[in-house]
Structure formats: C-alpha cells, structure tokens
Motif scaffolding. Structure first.
Motif, PDB file in Angstrom:
ATOM      1  N   PRO A   8       0.911  -1.110   0.049  1.00 57.87           N
ATOM      2  CA  PRO A   8       0.046   0.048   0.016  1.00 57.87           C
ATOM      3  C   PRO A   8       0.961   1.449   0.160  1.00 57.87           C
ATOM      4  O   PRO A   8       2.057   1.238   0.462  1.00 57.87           O
ATOM      5  CB  PRO A   8      -0.528  -0.161   1.427  1.00 57.87           C
ATOM      6  N   PRO A   9       0.517   2.346  -0.675  1.00 61.61           N
ATOM      7  CA  PRO A   9       1.124   3.603  -0.646  1.00 61.61           C
ATOM      8  C   PRO A   9       1.450   4.128   0.994  1.00 61.61           C
ATOM      9  O   PRO A   9       0.476   4.048   1.746  1.00 61.61           O
ATOM     10  CB  PRO A   9       0.563   4.573  -1.513  1.00 61.61           C
ATOM     11  N   PRO A  10       2.485   4.715   1.221  1.00 58.27           N
ATOM     12  CA  PRO A  10       2.603   5.296   2.317  1.00 58.27           C
ATOM     13  C   PRO A  10       1.768   6.454   2.532  1.00 58.27           C
ATOM     14  O   PRO A  10       1.339   7.254   1.739  1.00 58.27           O
ATOM     15  CB  PRO A  10       4.395   5.607   2.337  1.00 58.27           C
ATOM     16  N   HIS A  11       1.527   6.833   3.809  1.00 56.38           N
ATOM     17  CA  HIS A  11       0.879   8.160   4.266  1.00 56.38           C
ATOM     18  C   HIS A  11      -0.669   8.175   3.330  1.00 56.38           C
ATOM     19  O   HIS A  11      -1.195   9.188   3.231  1.00 56.38           O
ATOM     20  CB  HIS A  11       1.833   9.354   3.919  1.00 56.38           C
ATOM     21  N   THR A  12      -1.088   7.083   3.440  1.00 55.34           N
ATOM     22  CA  THR A  12      -2.556   7.018   2.854  1.00 55.34           C
ATOM     23  C   THR A  12      -3.541   6.568   3.869  1.00 55.34           C
ATOM     24  O   THR A  12      -3.172   6.077   4.658  1.00 55.34           O
ATOM     25  CB  THR A  12      -2.626   6.273   1.577  1.00 55.34           C
ATOM     26  N   PRO A  13      -4.881   7.153   3.749  1.00 55.04           N
ATOM     27  CA  PRO A  13      -5.808   6.563   4.784  1.00 55.04           C
ATOM     28  C   PRO A  13      -5.894   5.127   4.778  1.00 55.04           C
ATOM     29  O   PRO A  13      -6.202   4.513   3.788  1.00 55.04           O
ATOM     30  CB  PRO A  13      -6.942   7.520   4.674  1.00 55.04           C
ATOM     31  N   PHE A  14      -6.559   4.610   6.105  1.00 56.49           N
ATOM     32  CA  PHE A  14      -6.670   3.287   6.120  1.00 56.49           C
ATOM     33  C   PHE A  14      -7.881   3.278   7.216  1.00 56.49           C
ATOM     34  O   PHE A  14      -7.553   3.469   8.553  1.00 56.49           O
ATOM     35  CB  PHE A  14      -5.512   2.492   6.573  1.00 56.49           C
ATOM     36  N   PRO A  15      -9.005   2.677   6.748  1.00 58.98           N
ATOM     37  CA  PRO A  15     -10.081   2.684   8.081  1.00 58.98           C
ATOM     38  C   PRO A  15      -9.837   1.382   9.029  1.00 58.98           C
ATOM     39  O   PRO A  15      -8.992   0.506   8.561  1.00 58.98           O
ATOM     40  CB  PRO A  15     -11.246   2.091   6.976  1.00 58.98           C
ATOM     41  N   SER A  16     -10.099   1.681  10.222  1.00 62.42           N
ATOM     42  CA  SER A  16      -9.805   0.780  11.413  1.00 62.42           C
ATOM     43  C   SER A  16     -10.739  -0.517  11.008  1.00 62.42           C
ATOM     44  O   SER A  16     -11.865  -0.414  10.797  1.00 62.42           O
ATOM     45  CB  SER A  16     -10.326   1.301  12.756  1.00 62.42           C
ATOM     46  N   ALA A  17      -9.947  -1.577  11.347  1.00 59.82           N
ATOM     47  CA  ALA A  17     -10.588  -2.960  11.122  1.00 59.82           C
ATOM     48  C   ALA A  17     -11.489  -3.308  12.378  1.00 59.82           C
ATOM     49  O   ALA A  17     -12.376  -4.115  12.293  1.00 59.82           O
ATOM     50  CB  ALA A  17      -9.378  -3.853  10.983  1.00 59.82           C
ATOM     51  N   THR A  18     -11.260  -2.675  13.577  1.00 59.51           N
ATOM     52  CA  THR A  18     -12.085  -3.125  14.574  1.00 59.51           C
ATOM     53  C   THR A  18     -12.767  -1.912  15.344  1.00 59.51           C
ATOM     54  O   THR A  18     -13.669  -2.305  16.258  1.00 59.51           O
ATOM     55  CB  THR A  18     -11.188  -3.813  15.710  1.00 59.51           C
ATOM     56  N   GLU A  19     -12.392  -0.770  14.904  1.00 56.22           N
ATOM     57  CA  GLU A  19     -13.124   0.344  15.505  1.00 56.22           C
ATOM     58  C   GLU A  19     -14.190   1.340  14.459  1.00 56.22           C
ATOM     59  O   GLU A  19     -13.334   1.770  13.419  1.00 56.22           O
ATOM     60  CB  GLU A  19     -12.162   1.440  16.338  1.00 56.22           C
ATOM     61  N   HIS A  20     -15.158   1.204  14.605  1.00 59.52           N
ATOM     62  CA  HIS A  20     -16.063   1.751  13.484  1.00 59.52           C
ATOM     63  C   HIS A  20     -15.890   3.524  13.515  1.00 59.52           C
ATOM     64  O   HIS A  20     -15.873   4.119  14.643  1.00 59.52           O
ATOM     65  CB  HIS A  20     -17.653   1.809  13.807  1.00 59.52           C
ATOM     66  N   GLY A  21     -15.553   4.094  12.369  1.00 59.02           N
ATOM     67  CA  GLY A  21     -15.500   5.359  12.167  1.00 59.02           C
ATOM     68  C   GLY A  21     -13.953   5.748  12.524  1.00 59.02           C
ATOM     69  O   GLY A  21     -13.812   7.200  12.255  1.00 59.02           O
ATOM     70  N   VAL A  22     -12.951   4.977  12.785  1.00 60.11           N
ATOM     71  CA  VAL A  22     -11.846   5.441  13.231  1.00 60.11           C
ATOM     72  C   VAL A  22     -10.720   5.218  11.815  1.00 60.11           C
ATOM     73  O   VAL A  22     -11.045   4.241  11.019  1.00 60.11           O
ATOM     74  CB  VAL A  22     -11.036   4.846  14.347  1.00 60.11           C
ATOM     75  N   THR A  23     -10.009   6.222  11.463  1.00 56.47           N
ATOM     76  CA  THR A  23      -9.087   6.099  10.225  1.00 56.47           C
ATOM     77  C   THR A  23      -7.568   6.096  10.858  1.00 56.47           C
ATOM     78  O   THR A  23      -7.353   7.230  11.409  1.00 56.47           O
ATOM     79  CB  THR A  23      -9.673   6.889   9.070  1.00 56.47           C
ATOM     80  N   PHE A  24      -6.709   5.282  10.229  1.00 58.62           N
ATOM     81  CA  PHE A  24      -5.284   5.568  10.330  1.00 58.62           C
ATOM     82  C   PHE A  24      -4.747   6.043   9.321  1.00 58.62           C
ATOM     83  O   PHE A  24      -5.254   5.963   8.110  1.00 58.62           O
ATOM     84  CB  PHE A  24      -4.856   4.303  10.867  1.00 58.62           C
ATOM     85  N   VAL A  25      -3.537   6.675   9.246  1.00 60.35           N
ATOM     86  CA  VAL A  25      -2.843   7.062   8.192  1.00 60.35           C
ATOM     87  C   VAL A  25      -1.438   6.084   8.285  1.00 60.35           C
ATOM     88  O   VAL A  25      -0.740   6.120   9.172  1.00 60.35           O
ATOM     89  CB  VAL A  25      -2.202   8.832   8.247  1.00 60.35           C
ATOM     90  N   ARG A  26      -1.475   5.789   7.040  1.00 65.78           N
ATOM     91  CA  ARG A  26      -0.172   4.668   6.973  1.00 65.78           C
ATOM     92  C   ARG A  26       0.986   5.426   7.172  1.00 65.78           C
ATOM     93  O   ARG A  26       1.240   6.550   7.040  1.00 65.78           O
ATOM     94  CB  ARG A  26      -0.204   3.902   5.569  1.00 65.78           C
ATOM     95  N   ASP A  27       2.166   4.567   7.779  1.00 65.70           N
ATOM     96  CA  ASP A  27       3.469   5.184   8.001  1.00 65.70           C
ATOM     97  C   ASP A  27       4.183   5.195   6.433  1.00 65.70           C
ATOM     98  O   ASP A  27       3.679   4.787   5.486  1.00 65.70           O
ATOM     99  CB  ASP A  27       4.097   4.260   9.167  1.00 65.70           C
ATOM    100  N   LYS A  28       5.500   5.600   6.797  1.00 62.69           N
ATOM    101  CA  LYS A  28       6.367   5.625   5.426  1.00 62.69           C
ATOM    102  C   LYS A  28       6.415   4.319   4.680  1.00 62.69           C
ATOM    103  O   LYS A  28       6.952   4.053   3.608  1.00 62.69           O
ATOM    104  CB  LYS A  28       7.731   6.006   6.002  1.00 62.69           C
TER     105      LYS A  28
END
Length: 147
Positions: A8-28
C-alpha cells in the motif's frame, strides 16, 4: 518492511478494522498500527489481517482467509506471541470458491504457481458486530460454567 505481494502507498488513509469510524494514516512503509481490541479467534471461514512476525505496527494489506481453525494465530494466544493476526470478518457465502482455491498448484514455498485474485467482495453487513456478540456470549457461557 512490506509484506505480501504489492504494497500500500505510504501516508494514505486506512479504515480501522475493529473500531467503527476510525481512520489511520499509513506510515512511511505503508503499514498501520496494531489493533488488538476484539478477541475473535481465527476459526474456519474468518478473515484476518496479518502482521509481520514479531514486529509491532506492521499491518499492511495482507489478508488471510482461515480455511481451518487456527487459534495459534490469535493475537491473544500467549503460546505464539510472534503471530498476532486480528480477525476482521467472516465468510458467509461462496465457501465453495475458497475450497477450490485450496486446490491450486503451489511452489516449494507454498505460493500459488499462478496468481489467485479475489476480484469482487460484497459486505452484506458488519460482520464484526455479529462476531463480537458471539464471542461475548461464548465468554459469558464459559464464565457461568466455571465455579
């Protein structure tokens, strides 16, 4: 490190697999933080997201479908602390397709000789809601059975 085929490209959003409505940003490296929240076991027909063995926050884009019960992959199973795979869903239809995938030719590293691709997935409902409810009922039954 990047795991699986493709990354996956770095620094792109990724929805949480276990918490509804939470989004992470991928690391480098394109990875996201570990999410050890729900204690759902890696049973047959569940889908889990993999982590690099023994490395924290190393989830990228590699998903596994459990075709058999694999409790040693559970992030909460202390017997195999380096294998910490979080269940994020369950297969409810099309099991026959996955059974056919199990029969493809593989090389000496157990990698399919020809790529196997899932080209369409439908999410009928939020499987985590039902899986969490089943896990809670099972835990409650276990607790009421112990004295």
């Amino acid at each position: 490190p990047l795991w699986g085929r493709g990354a996956p490209p770095p620094h792109t959003p990724f929805p949480s697999a276990t918490e509804h409505g939470v989004t992470f940003v991928r690391d480098k490296s394109g990875n996201v933080p570990d999410e050890f929240v729900t204690k759902l076991s890696n049973t047959a027909r569940t889908v889990c997201i993999a982590s690099a063995p023994g490395e924290r926050d190393s989830r990228g884009s590699q998903l596994f479908v459990n075709t058999a019960d694999n409790p040693y992959l559970d992030w909460f199973d202390a017997s195999m602390p380096d294998l910490r795979f979080v269940v994020v869903g369950q297969i409810t239809k099309g099991w026959h397709v996955l059974a056919a995938v199990e029969t493809v030719a593989v090389d000496e590293d157990d990698v399919p000789v020809d790529d196997v691709r899932i080209t369409k997935v439908s999410v009928a409902n939020d499987p985590l809601v039902r899986l969490e409810a089943e896990a809670a009922m099972e835990q409650s039954a276990d607790e009421s059975a112990s004295f």
